[in-house]
Design a protein around this motif. Structure first.
Motif, PDB file in Angstrom:
ATOM      1  N   LEU A  58     -33.684  62.325   0.094  1.00  0.00           N
ATOM      2  CA  LEU A  58     -33.324  60.912   0.086  1.00  0.00           C
ATOM      3  C   LEU A  58     -32.647  60.501   1.391  1.00  0.00           C
ATOM      4  O   LEU A  58     -32.045  59.434   1.464  1.00  0.00           O
ATOM      5  CB  LEU A  58     -32.378  60.592  -1.082  1.00  0.00           C
ATOM      6  CG  LEU A  58     -32.878  60.859  -2.505  1.00  0.00           C
ATOM      7  CD1 LEU A  58     -31.839  60.374  -3.513  1.00  0.00           C
ATOM      8  CD2 LEU A  58     -34.222  60.198  -2.765  1.00  0.00           C
ATOM      9  N   GLY A  59     -32.708  61.342   2.410  1.00  0.00           N
ATOM     10  CA  GLY A  59     -32.031  61.059   3.663  1.00  0.00           C
ATOM     11  C   GLY A  59     -32.860  60.208   4.607  1.00  0.00           C
ATOM     12  O   GLY A  59     -33.875  59.615   4.217  1.00  0.00           O
ATOM     13  N   THR A  60     -32.439  60.183   5.860  1.00  0.00           N
ATOM     14  CA  THR A  60     -33.123  59.387   6.878  1.00  0.00           C
ATOM     15  C   THR A  60     -34.210  60.194   7.571  1.00  0.00           C
ATOM     16  O   THR A  60     -35.365  59.801   7.605  1.00  0.00           O
ATOM     17  CB  THR A  60     -32.108  58.872   7.919  1.00  0.00           C
ATOM     18  OG1 THR A  60     -31.096  58.135   7.239  1.00  0.00           O
ATOM     19  CG2 THR A  60     -32.794  57.973   8.932  1.00  0.00           C
ATOM     20  N   VAL A 100     -31.397  74.886  -9.325  1.00  0.00           N
ATOM     21  CA  VAL A 100     -30.454  73.918  -8.775  1.00  0.00           C
ATOM     22  C   VAL A 100     -31.246  72.978  -7.872  1.00  0.00           C
ATOM     23  O   VAL A 100     -31.976  73.429  -6.992  1.00  0.00           O
ATOM     24  CB  VAL A 100     -29.321  74.587  -7.973  1.00  0.00           C
ATOM     25  CG1 VAL A 100     -28.346  73.534  -7.449  1.00  0.00           C
ATOM     26  CG2 VAL A 100     -28.580  75.604  -8.827  1.00  0.00           C
ATOM     27  N   ILE A 101     -31.110  71.678  -8.112  1.00  0.00           N
ATOM     28  CA  ILE A 101     -31.853  70.676  -7.342  1.00  0.00           C
ATOM     29  C   ILE A 101     -30.877  69.908  -6.464  1.00  0.00           C
ATOM     30  O   ILE A 101     -29.871  69.382  -6.936  1.00  0.00           O
ATOM     31  CB  ILE A 101     -32.604  69.706  -8.277  1.00  0.00           C
ATOM     32  CG1 ILE A 101     -33.623  70.469  -9.124  1.00  0.00           C
ATOM     33  CG2 ILE A 101     -33.295  68.607  -7.470  1.00  0.00           C
ATOM     34  CD1 ILE A 101     -34.368  69.587 -10.115  1.00  0.00           C
ATOM     35  N   ALA A 102     -31.187  69.847  -5.162  1.00  0.00           N
ATOM     36  CA  ALA A 102     -30.398  69.075  -4.202  1.00  0.00           C
ATOM     37  C   ALA A 102     -31.049  67.712  -4.034  1.00  0.00           C
ATOM     38  O   ALA A 102     -32.217  67.625  -3.640  1.00  0.00           O
ATOM     39  CB  ALA A 102     -30.329  69.797  -2.858  1.00  0.00           C
ATOM     40  N   VAL A 103     -30.301  66.658  -4.327  1.00  0.00           N
ATOM     41  CA  VAL A 103     -30.808  65.286  -4.213  1.00  0.00           C
ATOM     42  C   VAL A 103     -29.970  64.580  -3.151  1.00  0.00           C
ATOM     43  O   VAL A 103     -28.803  64.267  -3.379  1.00  0.00           O
ATOM     44  CB  VAL A 103     -30.717  64.534  -5.555  1.00  0.00           C
ATOM     45  CG1 VAL A 103     -31.350  63.153  -5.434  1.00  0.00           C
ATOM     46  CG2 VAL A 103     -31.381  65.333  -6.670  1.00  0.00           C
ATOM     47  N   GLY A 104     -30.568  64.344  -1.993  1.00  0.00           N
ATOM     48  CA  GLY A 104     -29.826  63.718  -0.899  1.00  0.00           C
ATOM     49  C   GLY A 104     -30.522  63.967   0.424  1.00  0.00           C
ATOM     50  O   GLY A 104     -31.738  64.171   0.468  1.00  0.00           O
ATOM     51  N   GLY A 105     -29.750  63.984   1.495  1.00  0.00           N
ATOM     52  CA  GLY A 105     -30.300  64.216   2.823  1.00  0.00           C
ATOM     53  C   GLY A 105     -30.223  65.676   3.226  1.00  0.00           C
ATOM     54  O   GLY A 105     -29.977  66.573   2.400  1.00  0.00           O
ATOM     55  N   ASP A 106     -30.419  65.910   4.530  1.00  0.00           N
ATOM     56  CA  ASP A 106     -30.405  67.284   5.024  1.00  0.00           C
ATOM     57  C   ASP A 106     -29.052  67.950   4.822  1.00  0.00           C
ATOM     58  O   ASP A 106     -28.979  69.163   4.572  1.00  0.00           O
ATOM     59  CB  ASP A 106     -30.771  67.307   6.514  1.00  0.00           C
ATOM     60  CG  ASP A 106     -32.250  67.066   6.745  1.00  0.00           C
ATOM     61  OD1 ASP A 106     -33.079  67.605   5.980  1.00  0.00           O
ATOM     62  OD2 ASP A 106     -32.598  66.344   7.699  1.00  0.00           O
ATOM     63  N   GLY A 107     -27.970  67.186   4.904  1.00  0.00           N
ATOM     64  CA  GLY A 107     -26.657  67.769   4.688  1.00  0.00           C
ATOM     65  C   GLY A 107     -26.482  68.297   3.282  1.00  0.00           C
ATOM     66  O   GLY A 107     -25.904  69.372   3.062  1.00  0.00           O
ATOM     67  N   LEU A 153     -42.654  69.448   1.998  1.00  0.00           N
ATOM     68  CA  LEU A 153     -42.388  68.791   0.728  1.00  0.00           C
ATOM     69  C   LEU A 153     -42.799  67.324   0.787  1.00  0.00           C
ATOM     70  O   LEU A 153     -42.772  66.708   1.856  1.00  0.00           O
ATOM     71  CB  LEU A 153     -40.889  68.860   0.392  1.00  0.00           C
ATOM     72  CG  LEU A 153     -40.245  70.237   0.348  1.00  0.00           C
ATOM     73  CD1 LEU A 153     -38.773  70.110  -0.047  1.00  0.00           C
ATOM     74  CD2 LEU A 153     -40.974  71.155  -0.620  1.00  0.00           C
ATOM     75  N   PRO A 154     -43.154  66.743  -0.343  1.00  0.00           N
ATOM     76  CA  PRO A 154     -43.448  65.303  -0.339  1.00  0.00           C
ATOM     77  C   PRO A 154     -42.182  64.511  -0.035  1.00  0.00           C
ATOM     78  O   PRO A 154     -41.090  64.845  -0.517  1.00  0.00           O
ATOM     79  CB  PRO A 154     -43.943  65.040  -1.761  1.00  0.00           C
ATOM     80  CG  PRO A 154     -43.441  66.179  -2.581  1.00  0.00           C
ATOM     81  CD  PRO A 154     -43.351  67.353  -1.671  1.00  0.00           C
ATOM     82  N   LEU A 155     -42.327  63.449   0.766  1.00  0.00           N
ATOM     83  CA  LEU A 155     -41.188  62.622   1.139  1.00  0.00           C
ATOM     84  C   LEU A 155     -41.007  61.440   0.191  1.00  0.00           C
ATOM     85  O   LEU A 155     -39.936  60.827   0.176  1.00  0.00           O
ATOM     86  CB  LEU A 155     -41.339  62.118   2.568  1.00  0.00           C
ATOM     87  CG  LEU A 155     -41.415  63.216   3.646  1.00  0.00           C
ATOM     88  CD1 LEU A 155     -41.573  62.596   5.027  1.00  0.00           C
ATOM     89  CD2 LEU A 155     -40.198  64.122   3.605  1.00  0.00           C
ATOM     90  N   ARG A 166     -30.724  50.456   7.257  1.00  0.00           N
ATOM     91  CA  ARG A 166     -31.625  49.315   7.450  1.00  0.00           C
ATOM     92  C   ARG A 166     -32.965  49.698   8.068  1.00  0.00           C
ATOM     93  O   ARG A 166     -33.998  49.131   7.707  1.00  0.00           O
ATOM     94  CB  ARG A 166     -30.948  48.257   8.335  1.00  0.00           C
ATOM     95  CG  ARG A 166     -29.747  47.583   7.701  1.00  0.00           C
ATOM     96  CD  ARG A 166     -29.352  46.335   8.469  1.00  0.00           C
ATOM     97  NE  ARG A 166     -29.014  46.628   9.853  1.00  0.00           N
ATOM     98  CZ  ARG A 166     -27.807  46.978  10.292  1.00  0.00           C
ATOM     99  NH1 ARG A 166     -26.808  47.095   9.411  1.00  0.00           N
ATOM    100  NH2 ARG A 166     -27.572  47.210  11.564  1.00  0.00           N
ATOM    101  N   THR A 167     -32.965  50.636   9.006  1.00  0.00           N
ATOM    102  CA  THR A 167     -34.180  50.916   9.777  1.00  0.00           C
ATOM    103  C   THR A 167     -34.733  52.314   9.577  1.00  0.00           C
ATOM    104  O   THR A 167     -35.767  52.653  10.151  1.00  0.00           O
ATOM    105  CB  THR A 167     -33.921  50.699  11.275  1.00  0.00           C
ATOM    106  OG1 THR A 167     -32.993  51.677  11.742  1.00  0.00           O
ATOM    107  CG2 THR A 167     -33.377  49.313  11.548  1.00  0.00           C
ATOM    108  N   GLY A 168     -34.059  53.148   8.782  1.00  0.00           N
ATOM    109  CA  GLY A 168     -34.556  54.503   8.560  1.00  0.00           C
ATOM    110  C   GLY A 168     -34.425  55.349   9.820  1.00  0.00           C
ATOM    111  O   GLY A 168     -33.485  55.207  10.603  1.00  0.00           O
ATOM    112  N   TRP A 169     -35.410  56.284  10.006  1.00  0.00           N
ATOM    113  CA  TRP A 169     -35.276  57.209  11.132  1.00  0.00           C
ATOM    114  C   TRP A 169     -35.397  56.514  12.479  1.00  0.00           C
ATOM    115  O   TRP A 169     -35.047  57.088  13.522  1.00  0.00           O
ATOM    116  CB  TRP A 169     -36.306  58.342  11.023  1.00  0.00           C
ATOM    117  CG  TRP A 169     -37.743  57.911  11.125  1.00  0.00           C
ATOM    118  CD1 TRP A 169     -38.596  57.654  10.094  1.00  0.00           C
ATOM    119  CD2 TRP A 169     -38.499  57.711  12.314  1.00  0.00           C
ATOM    120  NE1 TRP A 169     -39.827  57.288  10.571  1.00  0.00           N
ATOM    121  CE2 TRP A 169     -39.804  57.323  11.935  1.00  0.00           C
ATOM    122  CE3 TRP A 169     -38.212  57.818  13.677  1.00  0.00           C
ATOM    123  CZ2 TRP A 169     -40.802  57.047  12.848  1.00  0.00           C
ATOM    124  CZ3 TRP A 169     -39.214  57.536  14.599  1.00  0.00           C
ATOM    125  CH2 TRP A 169     -40.497  57.160  14.181  1.00  0.00           C
TER     126      TRP A 169
END
Length: 322
Positions: free
Chosen positions: A95-97, A62-69, A107-109, A172-175
């Motif tokens: 794919l999160g902030t 199972v692959i989670a594609v998204g942010g920490d949530g 993991l690679p970002l 717009r600005t990421g983290w």
């Protein structure tokens, strides 16, 4: 390889594009998966139910594609459906902030290397990692089960920072949006609290922020809790306090900013104090309810919280080293 792989994807992420979906499908076919099922998250279903259904359907990955949530929810779904005993592996495409889970796991970002690692066409190994289980009086009063936590539970300043971070600014600005929100949250009050670890005698503390963490890696190379690991079977507690306004925050910054991991001054010797503890369970009691966040999700203010470790809850694909 054969068998079924399932992808749980957060469609609200702007990088969850048709191109990414097509590339991931191609990598999974190249890795030998005979069938790929896709499930989108929704505001009321963050990924746990989708992941549990995938396990019940016989998925091997199972692959989670998204942010920490999304990563948190999918990990929880796999863990509740059997965890490593089920033989199901978890892949994460961040794919999160902030992507704190990916940072903690090494993991690679970047999207494409992360995609190949999760699919299995890049060299990888399995790492059984821990989940934290968080209870509060509001959850117990509602008859709700403990909330899962993959990275960190924060009370006080940390929760106010998350609440103050605007979604549009993150896009717009990421983290850097968190840095802007942090500046707005510097006046967070000092919270009187009592903290007990592993059933020990509760210790009195006053802190702007309490972190109960599974990992201590932040953006910009900050290692806030250098000893924290996601596979060690323990949680790390940090009660963070600053005094004298900006002087205290500057003192804290000097102790945590890279390139070196955080090195904290002995308590009482400066304008910033960080008190650390480790264990398998932590219980915090506060005089007044305070904001609480779990992996970027705001929960109802809490007067008390209990956090325990579920060791080796899920097996995650991480880069092979050496």
């Amino acid at each position: 390889m054969g068998g079924l792989a399932c992808v749980v994807i957060n469609p609200s992420k702007r990088r969850a594009t048709p191109r990414l979906r097509a590339a991931l499908a191609a990598e999974l076919r190249a890795a030998g998966w005979a069938r790929v099922d896709w499930a989108d998250t929704a505001p009321e279903q963050h990924g746990a139910r989708q992941a549990a259904r995938a396990v019940e359907a016989g998925a091997g990955l199972v692959i989670a594609v998204g942010g920490d949530g999304t990563a948190r929810a999918v990990a929880d779904g796999i863990a509740r459906a059997g965890g490593p005993r089920s033989g199901v592996e978890l892949g994460i495409i961040p794919l999160g902030t902030a992507n704190l889970a990916a940072r903690g796991l090494g993991l690679p970002l970047r999207r494409w290397p992360a995609l190949r690692l999760a699919a299995g066409t890049a060299a990888h190994r399995l790492a059984p990692i821990d989940l934290l289980r968080v209870s509060t009086e509001a959850l117990e009063a509602a008859g709700a089960p403990p909330e899962p936590c993959l990275v960190v539970t924060g009370i006080g300043f940390d929760a106010r920072l998350v609440a103050a971070t605007r979604a549009g600014l993150k896009r717009r600005t990421g983290w850097g949006a968190y840095a802007i929100a942090a500046a707005r949250s510097l006046r967070s009050p000092r919270l009187p609290m009592r903290i007990a670890v592993d059933g020990g005698t509760p210790e009195e503390a006053r802190a702007r922020c309490l972190l109960i963490a599974n990992s201590g890696r932040l953006p910009a190379g900050i290692r806030l809790l250098p000893g924290a690991r996601m596979d060690d079977g323990v949680l790390d507690v940090a009660a963070i306090d600053v005094r004298h306004g900006l002087v205290g925050w500057a003192s804290l910054a000097r102790q945590v900013l890279p390139p070196a991991p955080a090195r904290y001054s002995p308590p009482g010797r400066g304008a910033a104090d960080v008190r650390l503890a480790r264990g398998r369970e932590a219980v915090v009691n506060l005089v007044e309810p305070a904001p609480l966040e779990i992996d970027g999700e705001i929960l109802a203010p809490a007067r008390w919280a209990r956090v325990r470790v579920e060791s080796g809850a899920v097996a995650v694909r991480v880069p092979r080293t050496g």
